[in-house]
Structures are given as C-alpha cells and as structure tokens.
Design a protein around this motif. Structure first.
Motif, mmCIF file in Angstrom:
data_model
loop_
_atom_site.group_PDB
_atom_site.id
_atom_site.type_symbol
_atom_site.label_atom_id
_atom_site.label_comp_id
_atom_site.label_asym_id
_atom_site.label_seq_id
_atom_site.Cartn_x
_atom_site.Cartn_y
_atom_site.Cartn_z
ATOM 1 N N ARG A 61 0.832 -1.316 0.246
ATOM 2 C CA ARG A 61 -0.158 -0.222 0.098
ATOM 3 C C ARG A 61 0.930 0.788 -0.047
ATOM 4 O O ARG A 61 0.396 2.643 -0.436
ATOM 5 C CB ARG A 61 -0.921 -0.149 0.685
ATOM 6 C CG ARG A 61 -1.800 -1.345 1.287
ATOM 7 C CD ARG A 61 -2.797 -0.989 2.495
ATOM 8 N NE ARG A 61 -3.775 -2.231 2.848
ATOM 9 C CZ ARG A 61 -4.549 -2.603 3.412
ATOM 10 N NH1 ARG A 61 -4.544 -1.910 4.612
ATOM 11 N NH2 ARG A 61 -5.825 -3.359 3.674
ATOM 12 N N GLY A 62 2.295 1.616 0.125
ATOM 13 C CA GLY A 62 3.355 2.363 -0.027
ATOM 14 C C GLY A 62 3.201 2.722 1.108
ATOM 15 O O GLY A 62 3.306 4.230 1.720
ATOM 16 N N VAL A 63 3.245 2.956 2.651
ATOM 17 C CA VAL A 63 2.650 3.429 3.765
ATOM 18 C C VAL A 63 4.094 2.824 4.481
ATOM 19 O O VAL A 63 4.375 3.799 4.961
ATOM 20 C CB VAL A 63 1.614 2.156 4.493
ATOM 21 C CG1 VAL A 63 1.608 3.349 6.385
ATOM 22 C CG2 VAL A 63 0.228 2.673 3.912
ATOM 23 N N ILE A 64 4.563 1.397 4.174
ATOM 24 C CA ILE A 64 6.102 1.358 4.848
ATOM 25 C C ILE A 64 7.112 1.125 3.848
ATOM 26 O O ILE A 64 6.628 0.394 2.777
ATOM 27 C CB ILE A 64 5.861 0.434 6.141
ATOM 28 C CG1 ILE A 64 6.087 -0.702 5.785
ATOM 29 C CG2 ILE A 64 5.191 0.995 7.151
ATOM 30 C CD1 ILE A 64 5.864 -1.953 6.728
ATOM 31 N N GLU A 65 8.089 1.228 4.534
ATOM 32 C CA GLU A 65 9.302 0.418 2.865
ATOM 33 C C GLU A 65 10.492 -0.123 4.070
ATOM 34 O O GLU A 65 11.088 -0.326 4.929
ATOM 35 C CB GLU A 65 10.226 1.211 2.450
ATOM 36 C CG GLU A 65 10.776 2.445 3.415
ATOM 37 C CD GLU A 65 11.153 3.701 2.374
ATOM 38 O OE1 GLU A 65 11.271 3.937 0.995
ATOM 39 O OE2 GLU A 65 12.090 4.491 3.428
#
Length: 443
Positions: A61-65
């Motif tokens: 979801r692009g919240v963390i990396e």
C-alpha cells in the motif's frame, strides 16, 4: 523505537490497519522505524508470519518500506500524506500561482452541451447493458487519434487521466514491480505508484521529453512500465519532439514487453502536434483528458490502447462503476465536435503569459522551463527559502518537492492567473527570491 505508540492487533489485517491509521493521524511519523517482526509478534502473542503478512500489506500500500538490515520504516512520503499536502496557505491579497488550474475564462460554457446530452437521454434512457462508450464521442476521438498517429485499436472512457493510468497499471502490474516515471513529473502520478505497491524509477526530463539514456537504464534495470507525458508536461512544460520520439521508440523496441502509458496532458491547450510512442511495445495505452480544455469537473478521459489492455480496463470498469456517465460523454462529444474551444487561441493565450515571463527571467540570468502548457519550472537554490520569499512579496508558488524524486530543487508557477502587468513585478520578485542572502561581517 516507536516512542509512546504501541501497535495493536491480532490478525494481519488488524495490525496493518492499526499502523496505517497511526501514520494517517501522525502518531507514526515518516522515517520512523517499526519493530522487527519477531519482536512485534512476541509482544502481540501472534505468529511471526502474521506480522510478516501485515508488513507486506503495508509495503504494497506504500505506507512503509523495507531498508535491508535496518528493517522496516514509515515511508518518508507515505501515501496517507500525499504530495498535494505540500501546499502554501494563500494569504489575503496574494496571487495564487500554485494550483495548476486552467484559466476559467478559457473554458467553454457547459450548459448548452449538457442540455443537448440530457435531451438525448430523455428520448432514450441509458440502461444497464448499454454500450459503455458513446458512439459520437468514439467517432470524434478516433478521428483525432488517427490524425495524430495513434495506432488503430479499441477505445474506452475513464474518469480522467489519473483513473486511466491507475487502471492500466493495475491491469498489468503486481505490487513490487518498478515503473519508470518522469522526474520531475506529475505529483499525483508519483503518489499513485506507492499506493499501488509499485516502485518508481526516475527518468530525467528536458524540454524535448524523457531522456532516452535514462529510460534505457531504467528498463535494463528491470522497470516493467513507463509513464510518458506527450505535451505540456506537468510541471516542466516539456513536449516530446519528433526526434526525441524516434529515440524513445528505439529504446522501447529493445524492450517490447514494457507497458507504455502516454498521457496527452496538453490536448486542446497546445499548438504543437503530439508524437506518440504507442505501438513500440506489445502493450500500450494513450490517454486524452478533457480536464484542461473543457473543465476539471468534466471528469472524462478517452483511453486508446492495444486490445488486451483496453479489454482488461473495460472488465474492471464493469466490476466497479460499470461505466462513465453517458450524459457526460455525450456532452463532451458535443463540445469536441462542435468546436466549443478555439484551441489555437487557447494555446496562444497561455503562450502569451508564459513566454514573456521566461524572457523577463532570462534577462535577469534566471533559467525557467516552460515550452508548452500553463506551467513554468524554475530551478532554485533552496525551495523553502524561495517559496517563503515569494510569499512575502505576495506570490504563492508550488514547492518543487510536490513533483520531484531525485531532481534538483525548483518551484512551479502556473501562469493561468497572470496578466501582462504581472510579468515584470513577478520576475523581480523571483530574482529576489533566488538571490543568495547577503553575508554579514562581524567585527
């Protein structure tokens, strides 16, 4: 590690939702590290695989990396805090040059076209199972696409260019895939990639479009798709020339499995012809939006593409909204075919504001890019300082961070609100904003 915040949840979905909520509220900040998976699993009393699944969902979801051995952390620009939030409040009396909006005076009246479309709907109601694309819109769009060199193929209609881009990406890619994107480029598209779980690979842009050597490097390194703006690129105003198109097609032909997406951002507001890349790869899409020419609230884009791509997009539309309103499609067909907009005059109107400002800045030794469209891109030593100084002078501009990945600092100026009397005062204010602060000597 997380300060006062304690992640909660028993299932993967609960844990992921808790982290995403905390990022959205600011309880977890960009760059903040998350606990190692086993450590969090022990504290929550769950299987480590449950936490691993939650973290995977958050990455997609692009919240963390994930930063290798350093573990997982909140993305520096998470999806929940999009680039559009990098805005400057407009104080009373200031002129807002940050919006990217067209000049309302150049937009056509919608009431007559909507009335014609509504009358057609009264004569025969649109029902479930009807063709999702209005034949009149299909005819006028296909005729122009043929004239512009876009390959023959099926068409569909989406709710604007960003909707088209999202649906095409989702039709072909999976979370974790890499997409080559223009840098600087459209901030909303740059935000969309991590929201879909995709990785961005920056490709430099000059006045003639994406740099072929950068695109070749990105595709060689594994990018599975590329997003290109045909004309009036946001934010730089770049337009792909015939020579650049030949070079880019050569790169794409060497990578035929690449998904190519073209956004004709300048349709109707630019007097330069497009030079489409479509057809250089097996799967391609070419989007043409109504927003800049006929009005941002007319949420329509015509999407051309290869049969597989268009069929997949149509299939997902059927399972979601079903179709884009035929009332709006018929209104757009009426506007488009009836010549509601004098495109040459519109292009000249934007040029007459853009070019004098470029010239005034050049006379002051300041570079400004804006070959086509309604925006200027001005490199600056420091964005924060430049934006603040211009604000103090009564000019609101967009910080370049809204549009950049790795490219140097800059500001974007939308010329739509400018009058001839604004040009010299604005150029003077920009000169003062980018000038280094005077050094002070202390005895």
């Amino acid at each position: 590690m997380l300060g006062e915040y304690r992640i909660e949840g028993r299932g993967a979905a609960e844990i992921a939702a808790d982290v995403e909520r905390a990022v959205g509220t600011g309880e977890l900040r960009p760059g903040q590290s998350l606990p190692p998976m086993r450590e969090l699993a022990t504290r929550l009393g769950v299987n480590p695989n449950t936490v691993a699944a939650a973290y995977r969902t958050l990455r997609e979801r692009g919240v963390i990396e994930t930063a290798g051995r350093r573990g997982s952390r909140v993305r520096p620009k998470p999806v929940t805090t999009g680039r559009d939030q990098l805005r400057v409040e407009v104080p009373p009396g200031a002129l807002d040059l940050s919006t990217g909006n067209p000049d309302p005076e150049l937009l056509p009246r919608l009431a007559p076209a909507l009335a014609v479309a509504a009358e057609a709907g009264d004569r025969r109601a649109v029902l479930y199972g009807d063709d999702p694309v209005d034949p009149g819109l299909l005819r006028v769009a296909r005729a122009e696409l043929d004239a512009d060199g876009v390959p023959a193929g099926p068409l569909t209609v989406t709710s604007g260019s960003l909707d088209a881009i999202e649906r095409v990406l989702a039709a072909h890619l999976r979370p974790g895939d890499a997409v080559a994107v223009e840098d600087p480029g459209w901030g909303s598209a740059l935000d969309l990639m991590p929201a879909l779980g995709l990785r961005t690979v920056p490709v430099g842009v000059d006045d003639d479009g994406p740099l072929p050597e950068d695109l070749a490097r990105a595709l060689t390194d594994g990018a599975r798709a590329v997003l290109v703006t045909a004309r009036a690129q946001n934010p730089t105003g770049a337009a792909v020339t015939a020579a650049r198109a030949r070079a880019l097609r050569a790169v794409l032909r060497a990578h035929p499995n690449t998904l190519l997406i073209e956004d004709d951002h300048g349709h109707g507001i630019v007097d330069l012809p497009p030079h489409p890349l479509a057809g250089a790869t097996r799967h391609w899409a070419f989007a043409r939006s109504a927003a800049k020419t006929y009005g941002p609230d007319l949420r329509l884009a015509v999407l051309a593409g290869d049969p597989v791509t268009v069929d997949r997009v149509r299939g997902r539309l059927r399972l979601g909204p079903g179709w884009v309103s035929l009332l709006l499609q018929r209104a757009l067909a009426q506007l488009w075919s009836g010549g509601a907009v004098d495109r040459t005059a519109v292009a000249e109107s934007y040029r007459s504001r853009r070019q004098p400002l470029i010239d005034a800045l050049a006379a002051r030794g300041i570079e400004a890019r804006g070959r086509t469209g309604m925006n200027l891109w001005i490199p600056v030593p420091d964005e924060t300082t430049a934006v603040a100084r211009l604000l103090q002078s009564g000019w609101v501009v967009a910080p370049g961070a809204r549009f950049r990945l790795t490219s140097p600092p800059a500001v974007r100026i939308t010329v739509s609100p400018l009058t001839p009397a604004d040009i010299e005062p604005l150029a003077e204010a920009i000169e003062a904003a980018v000038r280094p602060s005077p050094s002070r000597a202390y005895g």
